[in-house]
Design a protein around this motif. Sequence first.
Motif, mmCIF file in Angstrom:
data_model
loop_
_atom_site.group_PDB
_atom_site.id
_atom_site.type_symbol
_atom_site.label_atom_id
_atom_site.label_comp_id
_atom_site.label_asym_id
_atom_site.label_seq_id
_atom_site.Cartn_x
_atom_site.Cartn_y
_atom_site.Cartn_z
ATOM 1 N N ILE A 46 9.025 -10.318 3.897
ATOM 2 C CA ILE A 46 9.090 -9.344 2.488
ATOM 3 C C ILE A 46 8.438 -10.222 1.647
ATOM 4 C CG2 ILE A 46 10.289 -8.109 0.161
ATOM 5 C CD1 ILE A 46 12.660 -7.615 2.440
ATOM 6 N N ALA A 62 -1.408 -4.229 1.331
ATOM 7 C CA ALA A 62 -0.040 -3.113 1.482
ATOM 8 C C ALA A 62 -1.657 -1.841 2.081
ATOM 9 C CB ALA A 62 0.616 -3.138 0.231
ATOM 10 N N GLY A 65 -2.535 -2.999 6.009
ATOM 11 C CA GLY A 65 -0.594 -3.088 6.398
ATOM 12 C C GLY A 65 -0.523 -3.676 7.986
ATOM 13 N N GLN A 70 6.183 -6.774 4.278
ATOM 14 C CA GLN A 70 6.093 -5.941 3.496
ATOM 15 C C GLN A 70 6.097 -6.460 2.062
ATOM 16 O OE1 GLN A 70 10.442 -4.259 2.758
ATOM 17 N NE2 GLN A 70 9.552 -2.728 2.474
ATOM 18 N N ARG A 72 6.702 -5.825 -1.678
ATOM 19 C CA ARG A 72 7.850 -5.798 -3.005
ATOM 20 C C ARG A 72 6.305 -5.300 -4.486
ATOM 21 N NH1 ARG A 72 13.282 -7.934 -2.607
ATOM 22 N NH2 ARG A 72 13.922 -7.212 -0.448
#
Length: 73
Positions: A46, A62, A65, A70, A72
Amino acid sequence: MVTEEVFYWRIQWAGRWMLTTRRFDEREIRQEHPEAIRVDDSRLTILTPENPQERLQARSAAAHGSPDVQYRL
């Protein structure tokens, strides 16, 4: 960017070994389950942006992907 690696863990609960239902980092899981065993194939990284330039970079990344990373936002 702040990087955090989280995993699923095998924990002993009520006398039985089971898999956690969500991912935890090592510090979080060791507080309650010091016997926990990490499931290595479940790693998720993350990334949390710290400034506007990193936020812009994270939005772009993002969109493309990756299943192991991931952001935030």
